[in-house]
Write a protein that holds these residues in place. Structure first.
Motif, mmCIF file in Angstrom:
data_model
loop_
_atom_site.group_PDB
_atom_site.id
_atom_site.type_symbol
_atom_site.label_atom_id
_atom_site.label_comp_id
_atom_site.label_asym_id
_atom_site.label_seq_id
_atom_site.Cartn_x
_atom_site.Cartn_y
_atom_site.Cartn_z
ATOM 1 N N ARG A 13 0.867 -1.183 0.000
ATOM 2 C CA ARG A 13 0.000 0.000 0.000
ATOM 3 C C ARG A 13 0.902 1.231 0.000
ATOM 4 O O ARG A 13 1.852 1.301 0.786
ATOM 5 C CB ARG A 13 -0.879 -0.035 1.256
ATOM 6 C CG ARG A 13 -1.822 1.128 1.398
ATOM 7 C CD ARG A 13 -2.918 0.833 2.415
ATOM 8 N NE ARG A 13 -4.164 0.460 1.729
ATOM 9 C CZ ARG A 13 -5.327 0.338 2.349
ATOM 10 N NH1 ARG A 13 -5.435 0.510 3.631
ATOM 11 N NH2 ARG A 13 -6.418 0.023 1.659
ATOM 12 N N PHE A 73 0.942 5.419 0.172
ATOM 13 C CA PHE A 73 0.204 6.660 0.441
ATOM 14 C C PHE A 73 0.927 7.802 -0.234
ATOM 15 O O PHE A 73 2.141 7.936 -0.071
ATOM 16 C CB PHE A 73 0.183 6.975 1.940
ATOM 17 C CG PHE A 73 -0.340 5.870 2.779
ATOM 18 C CD1 PHE A 73 -1.695 5.631 2.844
ATOM 19 C CD2 PHE A 73 0.521 5.067 3.495
ATOM 20 C CE1 PHE A 73 -2.188 4.594 3.628
ATOM 21 C CE2 PHE A 73 0.046 4.037 4.282
ATOM 22 C CZ PHE A 73 -1.319 3.797 4.348
ATOM 23 N N THR A 91 0.683 11.839 -0.262
ATOM 24 C CA THR A 91 -0.006 12.985 0.345
ATOM 25 C C THR A 91 0.791 14.254 0.067
ATOM 26 O O THR A 91 1.991 14.200 -0.179
ATOM 27 C CB THR A 91 -0.128 12.805 1.875
ATOM 28 O OG1 THR A 91 1.147 12.425 2.389
ATOM 29 C CG2 THR A 91 -1.141 11.748 2.219
ATOM 30 N N ARG A 113 -6.578 16.893 5.542
ATOM 31 C CA ARG A 113 -5.733 16.834 4.348
ATOM 32 C C ARG A 113 -6.145 15.592 3.575
ATOM 33 O O ARG A 113 -6.397 14.536 4.155
ATOM 34 C CB ARG A 113 -4.241 16.694 4.703
ATOM 35 C CG ARG A 113 -3.727 17.655 5.731
ATOM 36 C CD ARG A 113 -3.159 18.930 5.205
ATOM 37 N NE ARG A 113 -2.001 18.796 4.348
ATOM 38 C CZ ARG A 113 -1.535 19.820 3.619
ATOM 39 N NH1 ARG A 113 -2.136 20.992 3.654
ATOM 40 N NH2 ARG A 113 -0.480 19.676 2.847
ATOM 41 N N GLN A 114 -6.205 15.735 2.239
ATOM 42 C CA GLN A 114 -6.587 14.559 1.460
ATOM 43 C C GLN A 114 -5.438 14.083 0.592
ATOM 44 O O GLN A 114 -4.666 14.897 0.072
ATOM 45 C CB GLN A 114 -7.796 14.875 0.591
ATOM 46 C CG GLN A 114 -8.561 13.587 0.261
ATOM 47 C CD GLN A 114 -9.216 13.598 -1.077
ATOM 48 O OE1 GLN A 114 -10.109 14.372 -1.329
ATOM 49 N NE2 GLN A 114 -8.759 12.705 -1.952
ATOM 50 N N GLY A 115 -5.315 12.791 0.455
ATOM 51 C CA GLY A 115 -4.267 12.233 -0.395
ATOM 52 C C GLY A 115 -4.776 11.014 -1.134
ATOM 53 O O GLY A 115 -5.975 10.744 -1.152
ATOM 54 N N LYS A 116 -3.843 10.298 -1.728
ATOM 55 C CA LYS A 116 -4.194 9.116 -2.497
ATOM 56 C C LYS A 116 -3.631 7.879 -1.823
ATOM 57 O O LYS A 116 -2.586 7.921 -1.197
ATOM 58 C CB LYS A 116 -3.583 9.205 -3.905
ATOM 59 C CG LYS A 116 -4.297 10.127 -4.833
ATOM 60 C CD LYS A 116 -3.585 10.240 -6.145
ATOM 61 C CE LYS A 116 -2.382 11.160 -6.043
ATOM 62 N NZ LYS A 116 -1.767 11.475 -7.344
ATOM 63 N N VAL A 117 -4.346 6.772 -1.965
ATOM 64 C CA VAL A 117 -3.801 5.494 -1.522
ATOM 65 C C VAL A 117 -3.828 4.552 -2.725
ATOM 66 O O VAL A 117 -4.805 4.518 -3.475
ATOM 67 C CB VAL A 117 -4.578 4.946 -0.299
ATOM 68 C CG1 VAL A 117 -6.045 4.775 -0.604
ATOM 69 C CG2 VAL A 117 -3.999 3.636 0.163
ATOM 70 N N ILE A 118 -2.731 3.852 -2.930
ATOM 71 C CA ILE A 118 -2.625 2.954 -4.072
ATOM 72 C C ILE A 118 -2.288 1.560 -3.549
ATOM 73 O O ILE A 118 -1.265 1.375 -2.885
ATOM 74 C CB ILE A 118 -1.538 3.453 -5.049
ATOM 75 C CG1 ILE A 118 -1.893 4.855 -5.540
ATOM 76 C CG2 ILE A 118 -1.390 2.508 -6.238
ATOM 77 C CD1 ILE A 118 -0.731 5.618 -6.109
ATOM 78 N N ASP A 119 -3.172 0.606 -3.807
ATOM 79 C CA ASP A 119 -2.951 -0.782 -3.389
ATOM 80 C C ASP A 119 -2.430 -1.577 -4.569
ATOM 81 O O ASP A 119 -3.040 -1.576 -5.639
ATOM 82 C CB ASP A 119 -4.267 -1.400 -2.897
ATOM 83 C CG ASP A 119 -4.707 -0.814 -1.570
ATOM 84 O OD1 ASP A 119 -3.863 -0.739 -0.662
ATOM 85 O OD2 ASP A 119 -5.880 -0.438 -1.447
ATOM 86 N N LEU A 120 -1.289 -2.234 -4.373
ATOM 87 C CA LEU A 120 -0.679 -2.983 -5.472
ATOM 88 C C LEU A 120 -0.488 -4.449 -5.101
ATOM 89 O O LEU A 120 -0.132 -4.765 -3.960
ATOM 90 C CB LEU A 120 0.709 -2.408 -5.813
ATOM 91 C CG LEU A 120 0.805 -0.945 -6.197
ATOM 92 C CD1 LEU A 120 1.340 -0.140 -5.027
ATOM 93 C CD2 LEU A 120 1.725 -0.746 -7.393
ATOM 94 N N ASP A 121 -0.719 -5.324 -6.077
ATOM 95 C CA ASP A 121 -0.323 -6.730 -5.968
ATOM 96 C C ASP A 121 1.023 -6.865 -6.642
ATOM 97 O O ASP A 121 1.163 -6.508 -7.821
ATOM 98 C CB ASP A 121 -1.339 -7.627 -6.697
ATOM 99 C CG ASP A 121 -2.496 -8.004 -5.812
ATOM 100 O OD1 ASP A 121 -2.308 -8.042 -4.583
ATOM 101 O OD2 ASP A 121 -3.584 -8.265 -6.345
ATOM 102 N N LEU A 152 4.343 7.554 -9.315
ATOM 103 C CA LEU A 152 3.188 7.652 -8.422
ATOM 104 C C LEU A 152 3.087 9.003 -7.707
ATOM 105 O O LEU A 152 1.988 9.492 -7.458
ATOM 106 C CB LEU A 152 3.202 6.511 -7.401
ATOM 107 C CG LEU A 152 3.174 5.102 -8.006
ATOM 108 C CD1 LEU A 152 3.214 4.053 -6.910
ATOM 109 C CD2 LEU A 152 1.938 4.893 -8.871
ATOM 110 N N GLU A 212 4.567 7.249 1.422
ATOM 111 C CA GLU A 212 4.899 6.234 2.429
ATOM 112 C C GLU A 212 4.597 4.883 1.819
ATOM 113 O O GLU A 212 3.594 4.712 1.119
ATOM 114 C CB GLU A 212 4.004 6.387 3.668
ATOM 115 C CG GLU A 212 4.219 7.630 4.488
ATOM 116 C CD GLU A 212 3.020 7.856 5.425
ATOM 117 O OE1 GLU A 212 2.703 6.964 6.245
ATOM 118 O OE2 GLU A 212 2.378 8.910 5.292
#
Lengths: 79, 79
Positions: free
Chosen positions: A4, A6, A8, A37-45, A66, A75
């Motif tokens: 995962r 993050f 931000t 505060r808003q950010g993005k989360v990216i989940d990867l396999d 990214l 992070e």
């Protein structure tokens, strides 16, 4: 392996989207809400079982694609 | 108290943004990358010291504003 990431905005960079969420929450009666505060989360396999290699690859991915490291920080979390 | 809320698409809901990131990473030579899903992360400052109350308020915020619970799920993390 699952990872995962993050992404931000760095501290000090204006975040109008976060501000809008904060105002909306205050407007809905959630008075306890301060800064948002808003950010993005990216989940990867990842097809990679070595945690060290995975982390190195993810750092490269963040630097190259990214995150915009001028204004964003990232992070990495392996699970 | 600081809180972090993750809002991600439910499993089974198409995520074209995640797909685009996955394709871009593969194109950059990161062959180990499989499925990618993108979501939002919201960091909040709460003027509330009781963890149980904070969690209850955050659940309300997610249900009312932060997540579209038809297609999105949320996770709450207190720190």
């Amino acid at each position: 392996m699952k990872a995962r990431v993050f992404v931000t905005l760095k501290n000090g960079v204006l975040d109008p989207q976060g501000k809008a969420i904060g105002h909306a929450l205050n407007g809905l009666g959630f008075d306890s809400v301060g800064e948002v505060r808003q950010g993005k989360v990216i989940d990867l396999d990842l097809h990679e079982s070595d945690a060290q290699k995975a982390r190195a690859a993810l750092t490269q991915m963040c630097e190259k694609l990214l995150a915009n490291t001028v204004i964003e920080k990232y992070e990495i979390e392996l699970r």
